[in-house]
Structures are given as structure tokens and as C-alpha cells.
Write a protein that holds these residues in place. Sequence first.
Motif, PDB file in Angstrom:
ATOM      1  N   ALA A  36       0.822  -1.219   0.000  1.00  0.00           N
ATOM      2  CA  ALA A  36       0.000   0.000   0.000  1.00  0.00           C
ATOM      3  C   ALA A  36       0.856   1.269   0.000  1.00  0.00           C
ATOM      4  CB  ALA A  36      -0.945  -0.004   1.200  1.00  0.00           C
ATOM      5  N   TYR A  47       0.225  -1.071   6.136  1.00  0.00           N
ATOM      6  CA  TYR A  47       0.529  -0.484   4.826  1.00  0.00           C
ATOM      7  C   TYR A  47       1.616  -1.273   4.082  1.00  0.00           C
ATOM      8  CZ  TYR A  47      -2.431   3.607   5.614  1.00  0.00           C
ATOM      9  OH  TYR A  47      -3.514   4.447   5.807  1.00  0.00           O
ATOM     10  N   PHE A  51      -3.292  -4.357  -0.612  1.00  0.00           N
ATOM     11  CA  PHE A  51      -4.748  -4.234  -0.492  1.00  0.00           C
ATOM     12  C   PHE A  51      -5.376  -4.482  -1.864  1.00  0.00           C
ATOM     13  CE2 PHE A  51      -5.951  -2.405   3.671  1.00  0.00           C
ATOM     14  CZ  PHE A  51      -4.688  -2.299   4.224  1.00  0.00           C
ATOM     15  N   ARG A  53      -8.260  -3.370  -3.076  1.00  0.00           N
ATOM     16  CA  ARG A  53      -8.779  -2.143  -3.714  1.00  0.00           C
ATOM     17  C   ARG A  53      -7.642  -1.233  -4.166  1.00  0.00           C
ATOM     18  NH1 ARG A  53      -9.645  -0.924   1.791  1.00  0.00           N
ATOM     19  NH2 ARG A  53     -11.701  -1.881   1.858  1.00  0.00           N
ATOM     20  N   ASP A  54      -6.546  -1.204  -3.417  1.00  0.00           N
ATOM     21  CA  ASP A  54      -5.426  -0.342  -3.802  1.00  0.00           C
ATOM     22  C   ASP A  54      -4.732  -0.859  -5.059  1.00  0.00           C
ATOM     23  OD1 ASP A  54      -6.026   0.173  -1.042  1.00  0.00           O
ATOM     24  OD2 ASP A  54      -4.095   1.171  -0.816  1.00  0.00           O
ATOM     25  N   MET A 186     -13.717   1.741   0.431  1.00  0.00           N
ATOM     26  CA  MET A 186     -12.515   2.579   0.551  1.00  0.00           C
ATOM     27  C   MET A 186     -12.543   3.366   1.861  1.00  0.00           C
ATOM     28  SD  MET A 186     -11.333   5.678  -1.929  1.00  0.00           S
ATOM     29  CE  MET A 186      -9.910   6.698  -1.534  1.00  0.00           C
ATOM     30  N   ASP A 188     -12.968   2.982   5.096  1.00  0.00           N
ATOM     31  CA  ASP A 188     -13.053   1.799   5.944  1.00  0.00           C
ATOM     32  C   ASP A 188     -13.033   2.160   7.429  1.00  0.00           C
ATOM     33  OD1 ASP A 188     -10.443   2.622   5.875  1.00  0.00           O
ATOM     34  OD2 ASP A 188      -9.582   0.693   5.334  1.00  0.00           O
ATOM     35  N   TYR A 370      -8.729  13.373   5.919  1.00  0.00           N
ATOM     36  CA  TYR A 370      -8.808  11.940   5.627  1.00  0.00           C
ATOM     37  C   TYR A 370     -10.107  11.587   4.901  1.00  0.00           C
ATOM     38  CZ  TYR A 370      -7.634   6.995   6.586  1.00  0.00           C
ATOM     39  OH  TYR A 370      -7.316   5.655   6.483  1.00  0.00           O
ATOM     40  N   HIS A 371     -10.897  10.633   5.442  1.00  0.00           N
ATOM     41  CA  HIS A 371     -12.135  10.274   4.739  1.00  0.00           C
ATOM     42  C   HIS A 371     -13.199  11.354   4.850  1.00  0.00           C
ATOM     43  CE1 HIS A 371     -11.052   5.865   5.903  1.00  0.00           C
ATOM     44  NE2 HIS A 371     -10.540   6.140   4.727  1.00  0.00           N
ATOM     45  N   TRP A 376      -8.114  12.952  -2.253  1.00  0.00           N
ATOM     46  CA  TRP A 376      -7.374  11.709  -2.499  1.00  0.00           C
ATOM     47  C   TRP A 376      -6.935  11.627  -3.963  1.00  0.00           C
ATOM     48  CZ3 TRP A 376      -6.926   7.367   1.052  1.00  0.00           C
ATOM     49  CH2 TRP A 376      -7.399   7.665   2.340  1.00  0.00           C
ATOM     50  N   GLU A 414      -0.691  10.052   0.605  1.00  0.00           N
ATOM     51  CA  GLU A 414      -1.911   9.243   0.514  1.00  0.00           C
ATOM     52  C   GLU A 414      -3.144  10.142   0.317  1.00  0.00           C
ATOM     53  OE1 GLU A 414      -2.509   7.489   4.312  1.00  0.00           O
ATOM     54  OE2 GLU A 414      -4.023   6.048   3.637  1.00  0.00           O
ATOM     55  N   GLN A 432       2.670   6.671  -1.240  1.00  0.00           N
ATOM     56  CA  GLN A 432       1.484   5.809  -1.231  1.00  0.00           C
ATOM     57  C   GLN A 432       1.290   5.293  -2.660  1.00  0.00           C
ATOM     58  OE1 GLN A 432      -0.550   5.276   1.522  1.00  0.00           O
ATOM     59  NE2 GLN A 432      -2.156   4.099   0.473  1.00  0.00           N
ATOM     60  N   TRP A 434      -1.156   3.870  -4.462  1.00  0.00           N
ATOM     61  CA  TRP A 434      -2.254   4.220  -5.374  1.00  0.00           C
ATOM     62  C   TRP A 434      -2.279   5.706  -5.721  1.00  0.00           C
ATOM     63  CZ3 TRP A 434      -7.540   2.608  -2.697  1.00  0.00           C
ATOM     64  CH2 TRP A 434      -7.740   3.346  -1.532  1.00  0.00           C
TER      65      TRP A 434
HETATM   66  C1  GLC Z   1      -6.768   3.188   4.423  1.00  0.00           C
HETATM   67  C2  GLC Z   1      -7.855   3.519   3.406  1.00  0.00           C
HETATM   68  C3  GLC Z   1      -8.194   2.296   2.598  1.00  0.00           C
HETATM   69  C4  GLC Z   1      -6.929   1.741   1.946  1.00  0.00           C
HETATM   70  C5  GLC Z   1      -5.849   1.483   2.982  1.00  0.00           C
HETATM   71  C6  GLC Z   1      -4.511   1.118   2.363  1.00  0.00           C
HETATM   72  O1  GLC Z   1      -7.239   2.275   5.352  1.00  0.00           O
HETATM   73  O2  GLC Z   1      -8.995   4.007   4.039  1.00  0.00           O
HETATM   74  O3  GLC Z   1      -9.162   2.600   1.631  1.00  0.00           O
HETATM   75  O4  GLC Z   1      -7.229   0.579   1.252  1.00  0.00           O
HETATM   76  O5  GLC Z   1      -5.644   2.655   3.764  1.00  0.00           O
HETATM   77  O6  GLC Z   1      -4.059   2.134   1.527  1.00  0.00           O
END
Ligand code: GLC
Length: 478
Positions: A36, A47, A51, A53-54, A186, A188, A370-371, A376, A414, A432, A434
Amino acid sequence: MQLEDLVTIKSLENEAWEALEKTIMYYQGRPVGTVAALDGTVDALNYDQCFIRDFVSSGILFLIKGRTDIVRNFLEETLKLQPKENQLDAYKPGRGMIPASFKAVSLNGEEYLEADFGEHAIARVTPVDSCLWWMILLKAYVAATKDYSLAYQPDFQYGIKLIMELCLATRFDMYPTLLVPDGACMIDRRLGIYGHPLEIQSLFYAALRAARDLLICNGNQDIVNAIDNRLPVLRAHIRKHYWIDLARLNAIYRYKGEEYGKGAVNQFNIYVDSLPYYELDRWLPKTGGYLAGNVGPSQLDTRFFALGNLMAIISDLASEEQSQAIMNLIEKRWQDLVGDMPMKIVFPALENEEYRMITGCDPKNIPWSYHNGGNWPVLMWMLAAAAVKTNRICLAEKAIEIAQARLRDDEWPEYYDGKKGRLIGKQARKYQTWTIAGLLLAKELINNPSMLPLVSFEPFTAEQVSRACEFEIDSFDS
Ligand code: GLC
């Protein structure tokens, strides 16, 4: 463009590629994913894992560059991590799930992959999106290689079938959307996105379409029928009930509550006073609109969530007019939604009492961080794909220009904080993966729009539309 600028951009891209190469994770000597982040200055926490999704951002980029082996290995290895049996232990991941992340570990000289299905993650959140992203990446692999043989292998067919069974299982609620707990994607961490959040619905729709393309009908007829039944109603439901523009806001503003029975107009019993309609009245441009963050019982979450809206455009979940209206909104509310770093994950942030109640006083998710309203860079590739799909390339070009002026000097953070995304995220990792892949992929998609079909879906064919219309009429008129 000046020669000097071209040289600077080339060197930035080279540096980004070098940084990305370093993130590649090896297992038994084969590349299987990317970690990550590679920030040596802070505790890695999780990290140092790959991941699901990443990896999609890097994976699509590798596919475009012809490096299909790493994506193939990733798909094969993560498929092996998918539980194939129903679990008696309720704390174990259910059949069909794909983990949030994994890493290679060694024991007694033997290397193996250790998966995290959320059982180690902060707050023990469930990665519902992983199996959906896995499907989307498999479709991208097939589109890039034009080779269906991987997807047609019995183990892949079985894996797809299990994912579909998990997603299409009979549940208590009677919506075509997927019901999930908070932080299942994402975002999370707790952010009031439990129920039927848009991000999951957009990914679900894309995953259903991918599965429909890749499942061999023979032997899977029940699932194929279930997908065919679900797709049109899910699409109609989102297009109708999630859509917000001035016309819809007007209709909602005059809603009556407490309607019982079939003829109810305000089907979800939305109490108008729960909506920030004065702000929306000011904020919504005449030609703009977007899909709401969430719809459920007495709940219309009017926050703008970027991933869900962009993926709705890319996957064809939003209609063509809606897609244009979403891009209009991004253009007209550029300062709010893009600002100084593409792009805002959600707008607006939760503040004051709402922040305290909904996030549970999460110090990482303070307002505009952050979220909770951070910016991002990974979202840039989705913005680029949506821009190519809607023929609004200029918007993506502008976003890329903003991002590439800062990302390298800031060491690929990130996320960014602040209303306009000017501050490097308070707890953001540097390097980061992604973030790096997000910029490179956005540039690839803009420079080579013929790559769009890797991630996007076309409108249904005439035959599919007529079948879909029957469903829409049935489901809304009866
Ligand atoms: C954080 C993000 C998540 C991502 C992870 C690794 O937890 O919220 O979406 O997959 O970091 O980058």
C-alpha cells in the motif's frame, strides 16, 4: 508546451514509475501485487500489505503497459485465498469473500500468503468491496489480453460463482441494492455509510456486469438468470431514487411523510427537515446533478461521494444525461470538489455534533481531513476515465496539471486535508502506491482513450434495454 516542461513531465513520470516498481511484492519469486505504501518514516501498520482495492489502480496500469503477468498472478493468488466452504465459526470469513489485504510471510523456511478479511483491521471492518474490485480487475485483464481462458478456468468460474452467490443471496431487505455495514469500502472507518452506500452499489453494478460477461452459462444458468434479473432493477433503482438535481430537490422539498401503501410518493419516508436543502439550493448548479451517498428508510444522504459517482459513470450505472450532469457539477463546483488536489473523497465534511455522533469522535476523521472531506489523488484515474467516457477530457487534463505540479515534491502523499486540499494529510503516508499509480493511470487514459474499455461498460444493447424496461415497468408500476 515548452520543451523544458516536456522534459520535466517526462522526468516526473520516470520517477513515478521507479517509485511504483519498488512497491511490487514478490511471493515465491513471482510478482503478485504492490504494497500500500513505502514510507520508511512511520510505523507501517498494515501499509506493508497488498490491499485488493489499492492494487486495482496499479493493476490496470500494468495491464496497459503489457505487464499482464503480475495481474494474472494477483488474480490467481487472491482467488486461492477465497474461502470455498461455509464456515461454522461466525468469526471466520464467509464463503466467497475476497480479503481486504494480504502479505507474504515465512514460516520454517516456507513462504505463504497471510490474508486479512477485516479480522485484524482497525475496527474489524468487512471489506465488501474486495470481491467486487476483484471482478472488475478480472474483466480488465480479459479486456487487455483478449484472452478469456483464465476466466474460463474451472477455479475462476467457481470463484466468480461464489462471489455472485454471496452478493445475490436472499436477505431480509427487499431492495435491489446491497446492504452493508459501515466502512465496507474505501472509506473503511465509521462515517455513517452503513445501509446502501453508493460506492458499494456502483462497484456491485460493475461486478455484476463483469460476471455476466465472464460466466459460462452452461452450468451457471441460475446465477446468470439472477444477474439478468438484478441488473436492470438495480440500475433503475439507483437512477431514480439516488438522483439529486434541482428538479428532484424541488420534488423532495414538497414531499409529505408517513405515506402508507403502494401509492406512496415519498417511498422511503424522507423527512425534508433532515436535508440541508437551503445549502443544496445554493450549491446545485442548474445543469448539474449527482447520485446521493445513500438511500434507505427515512435516509437520504445528500453528501457527494466521488468514487461512487465516478464509478457510476464508468460502469454505465448512471444514464448518459446523468453522467453529463455529474461532470457539469464537478466543473461548476471545481473549487469544492477538486480544489488544489484532485479530488475530494466526500463533500461536504461532517462537522460539529454530526462529526461527533457519526464518526464517534474519530481523530483521524476530523472535518476536512482523511475520509471526512480530504482530497485523495487516487481518485484522479476515475475522474480521467469518467472524463473520457463523457467526452470531457479538458476537466481531467486540468486535474492532472494541478496534481503533477505538487505530488512529486510532496512525496506522493496518501491524501490531503483542508477545504481546498492544500495541506498534506495529517497522518498521510508518503510514497502511497495508489497515489503514484492514480496519476500515471489518469495520464495513460487521457493519452490513450482506447484503453477505456478495460474499466468501462457500454450501455446495454437494444435487446437488453427492452428486457430492462419490462423490469422497470414491473417494479415501479406494481
Ligand atoms: C486506508 C484507506 C483504505 C486503503 C488502505 C490502504 O485504510 O482508508 O481505503 O485501502 O488505507 O491504503
